[in-house]
Design a protein around this motif. Structure first.
Motif, PDB file in Angstrom:
ATOM      1  N   THR A 160      25.423  43.016  34.388  1.00 54.25           N
ATOM      2  CA  THR A 160      25.769  41.961  33.429  1.00 54.25           C
ATOM      3  C   THR A 160      26.708  42.504  32.351  1.00 54.25           C
ATOM      4  OG1 THR A 160      23.600  40.965  33.792  1.00 54.25           O
ATOM      5  CG2 THR A 160      24.789  40.225  31.843  1.00 54.25           C
ATOM      6  N   ALA A 161      26.349  43.676  31.805  1.00 50.27           N
ATOM      7  CA  ALA A 161      27.181  44.262  30.741  1.00 50.27           C
ATOM      8  C   ALA A 161      28.579  44.576  31.271  1.00 50.27           C
ATOM      9  CB  ALA A 161      26.509  45.524  30.198  1.00 50.27           C
ATOM     10  N   GLY A 162      28.653  45.099  32.486  1.00 49.24           N
ATOM     11  CA  GLY A 162      29.957  45.434  33.084  1.00 49.24           C
ATOM     12  C   GLY A 162      30.825  44.196  33.261  1.00 49.24           C
ATOM     13  N   ILE A 163      30.212  43.101  33.680  1.00 49.99           N
ATOM     14  CA  ILE A 163      30.976  41.861  33.885  1.00 49.99           C
ATOM     15  C   ILE A 163      31.501  41.336  32.551  1.00 49.99           C
ATOM     16  CG2 ILE A 163      30.834  39.437  34.622  1.00 49.99           C
ATOM     17  CD1 ILE A 163      28.834  40.354  36.783  1.00 49.99           C
ATOM     18  N   ILE A 164      30.658  41.400  31.522  1.00 47.21           N
ATOM     19  CA  ILE A 164      31.080  40.883  30.209  1.00 47.21           C
ATOM     20  C   ILE A 164      32.301  41.667  29.697  1.00 47.21           C
ATOM     21  CG2 ILE A 164      30.393  40.624  27.781  1.00 47.21           C
ATOM     22  CD1 ILE A 164      27.553  39.972  28.837  1.00 47.21           C
ATOM     23  N   GLU A 165      32.220  42.990  29.793  1.00 46.28           N
ATOM     24  CA  GLU A 165      33.347  43.822  29.339  1.00 46.28           C
ATOM     25  C   GLU A 165      34.615  43.506  30.113  1.00 46.28           C
ATOM     26  OE1 GLU A 165      34.151  46.099  26.952  1.00 46.28           O
ATOM     27  OE2 GLU A 165      32.359  45.107  26.201  1.00 46.28           O
ATOM     28  N   SER A 166      34.490  43.469  31.435  1.00 43.52           N
ATOM     29  CA  SER A 166      35.694  43.281  32.258  1.00 43.52           C
ATOM     30  C   SER A 166      36.246  41.861  32.080  1.00 43.52           C
ATOM     31  CB  SER A 166      35.410  43.592  33.724  1.00 43.52           C
ATOM     32  OG  SER A 166      34.523  42.653  34.260  1.00 43.52           O
ATOM     33  N   ALA A 167      35.365  40.881  31.844  1.00 47.53           N
ATOM     34  CA  ALA A 167      35.840  39.499  31.648  1.00 47.53           C
ATOM     35  C   ALA A 167      36.640  39.394  30.352  1.00 47.53           C
ATOM     36  CB  ALA A 167      34.662  38.527  31.630  1.00 47.53           C
ATOM     37  N   ARG A 168      36.180  40.090  29.313  1.00 38.14           N
ATOM     38  CA  ARG A 168      36.925  40.080  28.034  1.00 38.14           C
ATOM     39  C   ARG A 168      38.333  40.580  28.274  1.00 38.14           C
ATOM     40  NH1 ARG A 168      32.250  41.967  24.815  1.00 38.14           N
ATOM     41  NH2 ARG A 168      31.399  39.988  24.079  1.00 38.14           N
ATOM     42  N   TYR A 169      38.413  41.692  28.971  1.00 40.25           N
ATOM     43  CA  TYR A 169      39.713  42.303  29.246  1.00 40.25           C
ATOM     44  C   TYR A 169      40.556  41.358  30.107  1.00 40.25           C
ATOM     45  CZ  TYR A 169      43.218  45.575  30.794  1.00 40.25           C
ATOM     46  OH  TYR A 169      44.408  46.175  31.064  1.00 40.25           O
ATOM     47  N   PHE A 170      39.927  40.793  31.131  1.00 44.17           N
ATOM     48  CA  PHE A 170      40.646  39.913  32.067  1.00 44.17           C
ATOM     49  C   PHE A 170      41.217  38.702  31.346  1.00 44.17           C
ATOM     50  CE2 PHE A 170      40.812  36.323  35.008  1.00 44.17           C
ATOM     51  CZ  PHE A 170      41.538  36.862  36.047  1.00 44.17           C
ATOM     52  N   PHE A 171      40.392  38.035  30.547  1.00 41.98           N
ATOM     53  CA  PHE A 171      40.866  36.812  29.895  1.00 41.98           C
ATOM     54  C   PHE A 171      41.892  37.124  28.797  1.00 41.98           C
ATOM     55  CE2 PHE A 171      36.818  34.864  31.631  1.00 41.98           C
ATOM     56  CZ  PHE A 171      37.470  34.039  32.542  1.00 41.98           C
ATOM     57  N   CYS A 172      41.750  38.281  28.138  1.00 40.68           N
ATOM     58  CA  CYS A 172      42.756  38.670  27.119  1.00 40.68           C
ATOM     59  C   CYS A 172      44.099  38.907  27.787  1.00 40.68           C
ATOM     60  CB  CYS A 172      42.353  39.965  26.437  1.00 40.68           C
ATOM     61  SG  CYS A 172      41.162  39.694  25.197  1.00 40.68           S
ATOM     62  N   SER A 173      44.078  39.629  28.906  1.00 33.73           N
ATOM     63  CA  SER A 173      45.365  39.948  29.538  1.00 33.73           C
ATOM     64  C   SER A 173      45.986  38.716  30.191  1.00 33.73           C
ATOM     65  CB  SER A 173      45.208  41.084  30.551  1.00 33.73           C
ATOM     66  OG  SER A 173      44.282  40.702  31.525  1.00 33.73           O
ATOM     67  N   GLU A 174      45.168  37.660  30.397  1.00 38.47           N
ATOM     68  CA  GLU A 174      45.669  36.393  30.934  1.00 38.47           C
ATOM     69  C   GLU A 174      46.372  35.554  29.881  1.00 38.47           C
ATOM     70  OE1 GLU A 174      44.251  33.618  33.458  1.00 38.47           O
ATOM     71  OE2 GLU A 174      45.268  35.157  34.626  1.00 38.47           O
ATOM     72  N   SER A 175      45.946  35.692  28.604  1.00 35.26           N
ATOM     73  CA  SER A 175      46.458  34.817  27.535  1.00 35.26           C
ATOM     74  C   SER A 175      47.939  35.092  27.318  1.00 35.26           C
ATOM     75  CB  SER A 175      45.719  35.083  26.237  1.00 35.26           C
ATOM     76  OG  SER A 175      44.355  34.974  26.452  1.00 35.26           O
ATOM     77  N   PRO A 176      48.717  34.034  26.959  1.00 36.82           N
ATOM     78  CA  PRO A 176      50.148  34.250  26.736  1.00 36.82           C
ATOM     79  C   PRO A 176      50.389  35.120  25.498  1.00 36.82           C
ATOM     80  CG  PRO A 176      49.540  31.959  26.282  1.00 36.82           C
ATOM     81  CD  PRO A 176      48.312  32.643  26.780  1.00 36.82           C
TER      82      PRO A 176
END
Ligand code: S3P
Length: 176
Positions: A160-176
Motif C-alpha cells: 500500500t505504501a509503495g503504491i501511494i508513493e509511486s502514484a504521487r510521482y506518477f500523477f505529478c509527472s502527468e500534470s502539465p
C-alpha cells in the motif's frame, strides 16, 4: 487520463485488501468490480457462473468498466480475468494509474485454497489451472499496467505504501 488508481492482477494477489487499504489511506472511495457485480445481481460470483456462465459474467464486468469512464479520484479493484477482453485493457489505461499485483503460483495456490468463492479454481486441478491461466494472462496484465509489484515477500501495508508513493510521482509527472 482520469486520476484513479486501478489494481489488476491474478486471483489472490490482494487487490481487494490493498484496495481497501488505499481507500482508507488516501480517502478515495473504493470500487471493487466483483463486489459491484454481486450487489447488482444479488447473488454470488459462483452462482452467476453456474446459472449464466462465464461469458455472462464477463459481459457484466465489461459493462461495469465502461460505466466508470467519468469517475475520477477512486481506487478501483478489479477481478483477475478483466484483462481477457482487449477493449477492457484500453479502458483500464484511460481510467488512471494501473498497478499490476503479482505473486508466484505456489503463493496464489496457498492464498486461494482457503475458500471456494472463485469458480475457476473450484476444479480438479486448481494448481494446473493457476499455472495455465497465469501464463495466458501475464502478458495481458503487463501490457495494461503502468507498474508491477511483486507481493510475495511484502506485507499488505508495504505494498500500500509503495503504491501511494509511486502514484504521487506518477500523477505529478502527468500534470502539465
Ligand atoms: C476471476 C477472478 C475473480 C472473479 C471471478 C473470476 C478470474 O476475482 O472476478 O471469480 O477470472 O480470475 P479476484 O481476482 O478478485 O479473485
Amino acid at each position: 487520463m482520469q486520476r484513479n488508481i486501478i489494481l489488476i492482477g491474478f486471483m489472490g494477489t490482494g487487490k481487494s485488501t490493498i484496495g481497501r487499504n488505499l481507500s482508507r489511506a488516501l480517502g478515495y472511495p473504493l470500487i471493487d468490480t466483483d463486489q459491484m457485480i454481486v450487489d447488482q445481481k444479488g447473488c454470488s460470483i459462483p452462482e452467476i457462473f453456474e446459472r449464466e456462465g462465464e461469458d455472462a459474467f464477463r459481459d457484466l464486468e465489461s459493462g461495469l468498466l465502461k460505466s466508470l469512464h467519468k469517475h475520477t479520484g477512486y481506487i478501483i479493484a478489479t477481478g483477475g480475468g478483466i484483462v481477457g477482453r482487449p477493449e477492457n485493457c484500453q479502458l483500464l489505461q484511460r481510467l488512471g494509474y494501473v498497478i499490476w499485483l503479482t505473486a508466484k503460483p505456489e503463493e496464489i495456490y496457498e492464498r486461494t485454497s482457503r475458500n471456494t468463492s472463485r469458480p475457476l479454481l473450484n476444479c480438479e486441478d486448481p494448481q494446473g489451472t493457476i499455472t495455465k491461466l497465469m501464463s495466458e494472462r501475464d502478458p495481458l496484465y503487463q501490457s495494461a499496467a503502468h507498474l508491477g509489484i511483486e507481493t510475495d515477500t511484502l506485507s499488505f501495508d508495504e505494498v500500500t505504501a509503495g503504491i501511494i508513493e509511486s502514484a504521487r510521482y506518477f500523477f505529478c509527472s502527468e500534470s502539465p
